[in-house]
Write an enzyme that holds these catalytic residues in place. Structure first.
Site, mmCIF file in Angstrom:
data_model
loop_
_atom_site.group_PDB
_atom_site.id
_atom_site.type_symbol
_atom_site.label_atom_id
_atom_site.label_comp_id
_atom_site.label_asym_id
_atom_site.label_seq_id
_atom_site.Cartn_x
_atom_site.Cartn_y
_atom_site.Cartn_z
ATOM 1 N N GLU A 14 6.753 3.107 8.871
ATOM 2 C CA GLU A 14 6.464 3.588 10.229
ATOM 3 C C GLU A 14 5.475 2.617 10.862
ATOM 4 N N SER A 16 2.450 -0.519 4.041
ATOM 5 C CA SER A 16 1.980 -0.526 2.646
ATOM 6 C C SER A 16 1.407 0.837 2.285
ATOM 7 N N TRP A 42 11.249 -1.135 11.519
ATOM 8 C CA TRP A 42 11.706 -2.213 10.618
ATOM 9 C C TRP A 42 12.898 -1.782 9.765
ATOM 10 N N ILE A 43 13.801 -0.983 10.287
ATOM 11 C CA ILE A 43 14.834 -0.448 9.402
ATOM 12 C C ILE A 43 16.044 -1.378 9.280
ATOM 13 N N ARG A 75 13.225 -3.303 -5.846
ATOM 14 C CA ARG A 75 12.471 -4.561 -5.995
ATOM 15 C C ARG A 75 13.186 -5.544 -6.922
ATOM 16 N N GLN A 85 9.039 -40.709 -8.745
ATOM 17 C CA GLN A 85 8.533 -39.639 -9.622
ATOM 18 C C GLN A 85 8.002 -38.434 -8.837
ATOM 19 N N GLY A 113 13.069 -34.480 4.074
ATOM 20 C CA GLY A 113 12.440 -35.233 5.166
ATOM 21 C C GLY A 113 12.818 -34.626 6.508
ATOM 22 N N GLU A 164 9.920 -4.301 0.981
ATOM 23 C CA GLU A 164 9.942 -3.553 -0.289
ATOM 24 C C GLU A 164 8.621 -3.698 -1.053
ATOM 25 N N THR A 210 4.681 -5.615 -0.075
ATOM 26 C CA THR A 210 4.186 -6.988 0.054
ATOM 27 C C THR A 210 3.746 -7.513 -1.325
HETATM 28 N N1 CAA Z 1 7.314 6.268 -9.848
HETATM 29 C C1 CAA Z 1 7.024 7.592 -9.804
HETATM 30 N N2 CAA Z 1 5.956 8.083 -9.155
HETATM 31 C C2 CAA Z 1 5.147 7.207 -8.525
HETATM 32 C C3 CAA Z 1 5.387 5.821 -8.548
HETATM 33 C C4 CAA Z 1 6.529 5.362 -9.225
HETATM 34 N N3 CAA Z 1 6.843 4.057 -9.287
HETATM 35 N N4 CAA Z 1 4.404 5.202 -7.831
HETATM 36 C C5 CAA Z 1 3.586 6.178 -7.399
HETATM 37 N N5 CAA Z 1 4.041 7.388 -7.823
HETATM 38 C C6 CAA Z 1 3.431 8.704 -7.600
HETATM 39 C C7 CAA Z 1 2.025 8.743 -8.206
HETATM 40 O O1 CAA Z 1 2.076 9.083 -9.573
HETATM 41 C C8 CAA Z 1 1.360 9.829 -7.369
HETATM 42 O O2 CAA Z 1 1.802 11.078 -7.826
HETATM 43 P P1 CAA Z 1 0.739 12.144 -8.459
HETATM 44 O O3 CAA Z 1 -0.158 12.482 -7.309
HETATM 45 O O4 CAA Z 1 1.602 13.244 -8.917
HETATM 46 O O5 CAA Z 1 0.026 11.405 -9.527
HETATM 47 C C9 CAA Z 1 1.997 9.654 -6.000
HETATM 48 O O6 CAA Z 1 3.241 8.948 -6.209
HETATM 49 C C10 CAA Z 1 1.123 8.837 -5.059
HETATM 50 O O7 CAA Z 1 0.937 7.580 -5.687
HETATM 51 P P2 CAA Z 1 -0.349 6.655 -5.483
HETATM 52 O O8 CAA Z 1 -1.582 7.499 -5.548
HETATM 53 O O9 CAA Z 1 -0.228 5.505 -6.394
HETATM 54 O O10 CAA Z 1 -0.140 6.217 -3.956
HETATM 55 P P3 CAA Z 1 -0.919 5.162 -3.092
HETATM 56 O O11 CAA Z 1 -1.161 5.758 -1.778
HETATM 57 O O12 CAA Z 1 -2.073 4.578 -3.845
HETATM 58 O O13 CAA Z 1 0.211 4.007 -2.853
HETATM 59 C C11 CAA Z 1 1.579 2.118 -3.357
HETATM 60 C C12 CAA Z 1 0.769 3.290 -3.889
HETATM 61 C C13 CAA Z 1 2.131 1.411 -4.591
HETATM 62 C C14 CAA Z 1 0.735 1.134 -2.566
HETATM 63 C C15 CAA Z 1 2.758 2.639 -2.498
HETATM 64 O O14 CAA Z 1 2.293 3.284 -1.331
HETATM 65 C C16 CAA Z 1 3.720 1.544 -2.096
HETATM 66 O O15 CAA Z 1 4.593 1.173 -2.879
HETATM 67 N N6 CAA Z 1 3.624 0.972 -0.844
HETATM 68 C C17 CAA Z 1 4.566 0.002 -0.368
HETATM 69 C C18 CAA Z 1 5.676 0.670 0.368
HETATM 70 C C19 CAA Z 1 6.958 -0.114 0.320
HETATM 71 O O16 CAA Z 1 7.277 -0.754 -0.661
HETATM 72 N N7 CAA Z 1 7.750 -0.008 1.357
HETATM 73 C C20 CAA Z 1 9.040 -0.568 1.367
HETATM 74 C C21 CAA Z 1 9.888 0.067 2.422
HETATM 75 S S1 CAA Z 1 11.621 -0.182 2.155
HETATM 76 C C22 CAA Z 1 11.924 -1.754 2.536
HETATM 77 O O17 CAA Z 1 11.042 -2.531 2.793
HETATM 78 C C23 CAA Z 1 13.381 -2.132 2.489
HETATM 79 C C24 CAA Z 1 13.672 -3.492 2.907
HETATM 80 O O18 CAA Z 1 12.861 -4.164 3.448
HETATM 81 C C25 CAA Z 1 14.951 -4.086 2.710
HETATM 82 P P1 FAD Z 2 0.651 -3.541 6.432
HETATM 83 O O1 FAD Z 2 0.814 -2.469 5.436
HETATM 84 O O2 FAD Z 2 -0.087 -3.213 7.684
HETATM 85 O O3 FAD Z 2 -0.019 -4.784 5.738
HETATM 86 C C1 FAD Z 2 -0.627 -5.857 6.448
HETATM 87 C C2 FAD Z 2 -1.260 -6.791 5.419
HETATM 88 O O4 FAD Z 2 -2.318 -6.110 4.723
HETATM 89 C C3 FAD Z 2 -0.269 -7.251 4.345
HETATM 90 O O5 FAD Z 2 -0.562 -8.569 3.967
HETATM 91 C C4 FAD Z 2 -0.552 -6.311 3.196
HETATM 92 O O6 FAD Z 2 -0.180 -6.819 1.944
HETATM 93 C C5 FAD Z 2 -2.061 -6.153 3.326
HETATM 94 N N1 FAD Z 2 -2.538 -4.916 2.704
HETATM 95 C C6 FAD Z 2 -2.294 -3.633 3.089
HETATM 96 N N2 FAD Z 2 -2.885 -2.773 2.255
HETATM 97 C C7 FAD Z 2 -3.516 -3.514 1.293
HETATM 98 C C8 FAD Z 2 -4.304 -3.204 0.145
HETATM 99 N N3 FAD Z 2 -4.534 -1.952 -0.226
HETATM 100 N N4 FAD Z 2 -4.784 -4.221 -0.601
HETATM 101 C C9 FAD Z 2 -4.532 -5.504 -0.241
HETATM 102 N N5 FAD Z 2 -3.790 -5.868 0.827
HETATM 103 C C10 FAD Z 2 -3.297 -4.881 1.586
HETATM 104 N N6 FAD Z 2 10.889 -0.573 5.686
HETATM 105 C C11 FAD Z 2 11.706 0.479 5.408
HETATM 106 O O7 FAD Z 2 11.255 1.588 5.177
HETATM 107 N N7 FAD Z 2 13.052 0.285 5.374
HETATM 108 C C12 FAD Z 2 13.638 -0.906 5.615
HETATM 109 O O8 FAD Z 2 14.858 -1.027 5.563
HETATM 110 C C13 FAD Z 2 12.787 -2.012 5.914
HETATM 111 N N8 FAD Z 2 13.312 -3.243 6.211
HETATM 112 C C14 FAD Z 2 12.488 -4.240 6.668
HETATM 113 C C15 FAD Z 2 13.029 -5.420 7.162
HETATM 114 C C16 FAD Z 2 12.228 -6.378 7.736
HETATM 115 C C17 FAD Z 2 12.819 -7.616 8.295
HETATM 116 C C18 FAD Z 2 10.816 -6.179 7.782
HETATM 117 C C19 FAD Z 2 9.890 -7.188 8.432
HETATM 118 C C20 FAD Z 2 10.261 -5.041 7.245
HETATM 119 C C21 FAD Z 2 11.098 -4.044 6.707
HETATM 120 N N9 FAD Z 2 10.559 -2.848 6.254
HETATM 121 C C22 FAD Z 2 11.391 -1.791 5.948
HETATM 122 C C23 FAD Z 2 9.134 -2.621 6.308
HETATM 123 C C24 FAD Z 2 8.354 -3.294 5.194
HETATM 124 O O9 FAD Z 2 8.566 -2.629 3.988
HETATM 125 C C25 FAD Z 2 6.881 -3.318 5.611
HETATM 126 O O10 FAD Z 2 6.756 -4.264 6.656
HETATM 127 C C26 FAD Z 2 5.967 -3.645 4.457
HETATM 128 O O11 FAD Z 2 5.978 -2.613 3.503
HETATM 129 C C27 FAD Z 2 4.520 -3.915 4.926
HETATM 130 O O12 FAD Z 2 4.055 -2.919 5.808
HETATM 131 P P2 FAD Z 2 3.370 -3.332 7.217
HETATM 132 O O13 FAD Z 2 4.304 -4.247 7.899
HETATM 133 O O14 FAD Z 2 2.984 -2.088 7.913
HETATM 134 O O15 FAD Z 2 2.079 -4.149 6.823
#
Ligand code: CAA
Ligand code: FAD
Length: 384
Positions: free
Chosen positions: A132, A137, A161-162, A248, A284, A344, A368, A370
């Site tokens: 959202e 993150s 970003w979907i 991932r 090299q 180049g 998925e 950062t």
């Molecule tokens: N498996 C099962 N449960 C899990 C888990 C896992 N891998 N990771 C966390 N959980 C559970 C925890 O155990 C916890 O549950 P309990 O309260 O029961 O213990 C709950 O989830 C909350 O977990 P955390 O306290 O660890 O949560 P957090 O707020 O500290 O966040 C985080 C952890 C790893 C940073 C997570 O928020 C995260 O992965 N953020 C990144 C989001 C992301 O990857 N977005 C991708 C969007 S999709 C996309 O990007 C598609 C595309 O581009 C093509």
């Molecule tokens: P932020 O979370 O605001 O992060 C900004 C910076 O701060 C990053 O460098 C991050 O690593 C750093 N940061 C944040 N928190 C911490 C911390 N605790 N410690 C250290 N560093 C931190 N999402 C979906 O749900 N579905 C999709 O299909 C999808 N497709 C995508 C396709 C594209 C082309 C793009 C650009 C994004 C897509 N995303 C999708 C969203 C993507 O997963 C997010 O952009 C990503 O998870 C990072 O979130 P953010 O952009 O809000 O950055």
């Protein structure tokens, strides 16, 4: 321990390579330039069984293993990462999540056509809606609300970003039902794109993977039947995390493919480009770049395959998938940048492909989770 692929895995790798070269390579520069969604290529992937590779044939899938999926993702990503991201989202975020956690009705109604990538002859794919504007993150900070209305949820909010945002027919939407419960108050809902109250926002104009359609999706009083919730009440965040652990592996393999594509182009170029009376591979400085590329790529490949093997053998792969993703994506960015250097001035123009690979590589360090998020997952795991 075996370091050999099965005949079936090699066949799938070859099919993916042939598909990438014959169907994706022509037009890849134009699609990137025009931000054209590769619909034709995705329909062909569906015919190959690559849109539901790991889904059981009982639900329309190809019943292949995750190792084969890594091999196919690598080959396709060498040529067109806009095609492979669509494939990755449908396979590992949408189909896997539904097969693992969906009920029988959801599997019959949604998973089966999604795994086939087609319904009634038309494209039928899914999208995963977690991010959202204010929850990337920090994914537990969901602002999208799924208000419990008894027999249905009322869905309101914005996802951004979907990937597959406009092309998908089905959305898996994470939304907050009970804010007081934090991550345990989040649900995953299956929402159809053509339902009243669902709006697809403008397409993002991106640095890389420009053929992929990335959109904001808005929900305004969308009625979602209770039977469209995946898993128990409050399971949505765990659903997202578990699904992303497998996703991932897909993105790590995409990064691996971008890196190996850039490396192969650089090796061929270095063999034929002459400077100071010899092919540049005999300087090299260039040879060392190629040596480092080959070494890092092989390491990334082994990490991807280990994570895939663990998943295929029901071993917890959360740690290895994050390791694979962070290492492969950083390898992709570094390798593609060095590939431009080896080419180049020619590397700076579109015809030689490496500038696109460099732009495409960047996203693998962001979506998925950062690189920083992967290090959080790895850090927490090794400290436990
Ligand atoms: N498996 C099962 N449960 C899990 C888990 C896992 N891998 N990771 C966390 N959980 C559970 C925890 O155990 C916890 O549950 P309990 O309260 O029961 O213990 C709950 O989830 C909350 O977990 P955390 O306290 O660890 O949560 P957090 O707020 O500290 O966040 C985080 C952890 C790893 C940073 C997570 O928020 C995260 O992965 N953020 C990144 C989001 C992301 O990857 N977005 C991708 C969007 S999709 C996309 O990007 C598609 C595309 O581009 C093509
Ligand atoms: P932020 O979370 O605001 O992060 C900004 C910076 O701060 C990053 O460098 C991050 O690593 C750093 N940061 C944040 N928190 C911490 C911390 N605790 N410690 C250290 N560093 C931190 N999402 C979906 O749900 N579905 C999709 O299909 C999808 N497709 C995508 C396709 C594209 C082309 C793009 C650009 C994004 C897509 N995303 C999708 C969203 C993507 O997963 C997010 O952009 C990503 O998870 C990072 O979130 P953010 O952009 O809000 O950055």
């Amino acid at each position: 321990m075996h370091f050999q692929f099965t005949e079936e895995q090699l066949m799938i790798q070859k099919a993916a390579r042939d598909f990438a070269v014959t169907e994706c390579l022509p037009g890849v520069i134009e699609r990137d330039e025009l931000q054209k969604f590769p619909k034709e290529q995705i329909m062909q992937l569906a015919d190959l069984g690559f849109m539901g590779m790991m889904v059981s044939p009982d639900y329309g899938g190809a019943g292949m293993d995750t190792v084969s999926y890594v091999l196919a993702m690598e080959e396709i990503s060498k040529i067109d990462a806009s095609v492979s991201v669509c494939m990755s989202v449908n396979n590992s975020l949408v189909c896997w999540g539904l097969e693992k956690f969906g009920n029988e009705t959801q599997k019959q109604q949604y998973l089966t056509p999604l795994a086939q990538g087609k319904k009634e002859g038309g494209l039928y794919i899914g999208a995963f809606l977690l991010s959202e504007p204010e929850a990337g993150s920090d994914a537990t900070s969901q602002r999208t609300i799924a208000e419990d209305k008894g027999d249905h949820y009322l869905l309101n909010g914005v996802k951004n970003w979907i990937t597959n945002g406009n092309s998908a027919s089905v959305y898996l939407v994470m939304a907050q039902t009970d804010a007081a419960k934090g991550s345990k108050g989040i649900n995953c809902l299956i929402v159809e794109k053509n339902w009243p109250g669902v709006t697809v926002g403008a397409k993002e104009n991106k640095l890389g993977i420009r053929g992929s359609d990335t959109h904001t999706i808005l929900f305004n009083d969308v009625k979602v039947p209770k039977e469209n919730r995946v898993g128990e009440d409050g399971f949505g965040f765990k659903f997202a995390m578990k699904t992303l652990a497998g996703g991932r592996i897909g993105i790590a393999s995409q990064a691996l493919g971008i890196a190996s594509g850039a490396y192969e182009l650089s090796l061929n170029y270095a063999k034929q480009r002459k400077a100071f009376g010899k092919e540049i591979m005999h300087h090299q400085a260039i040879q060392f770049k190629l040596a480092d590329m080959a070494t890092r790529i092989e390491s990334a490949r082994l990490l991807c395959l280990k994570a895939a093997w663990e998943k295929d053998n029901n071993i917890d792969y959360t740690l290895s998938s994050s390791m694979a993703k962070v290492f492969a994506s950083e390898t992709a960015m570094w390798t593609a940048t060095e590939a431009v250097q080896i080419h180049g001035g020619y590397g700076f123009v579109k015809e030689y492909h490496v500038e696109r690979l460099m732009r495409d590589a960047k996203i693998t360090q962001i979506y998925e989770g950062t690189s920083e998020v992967q290090r959080i997952v790895i850090g927490r795991s090794i400290l436990q």
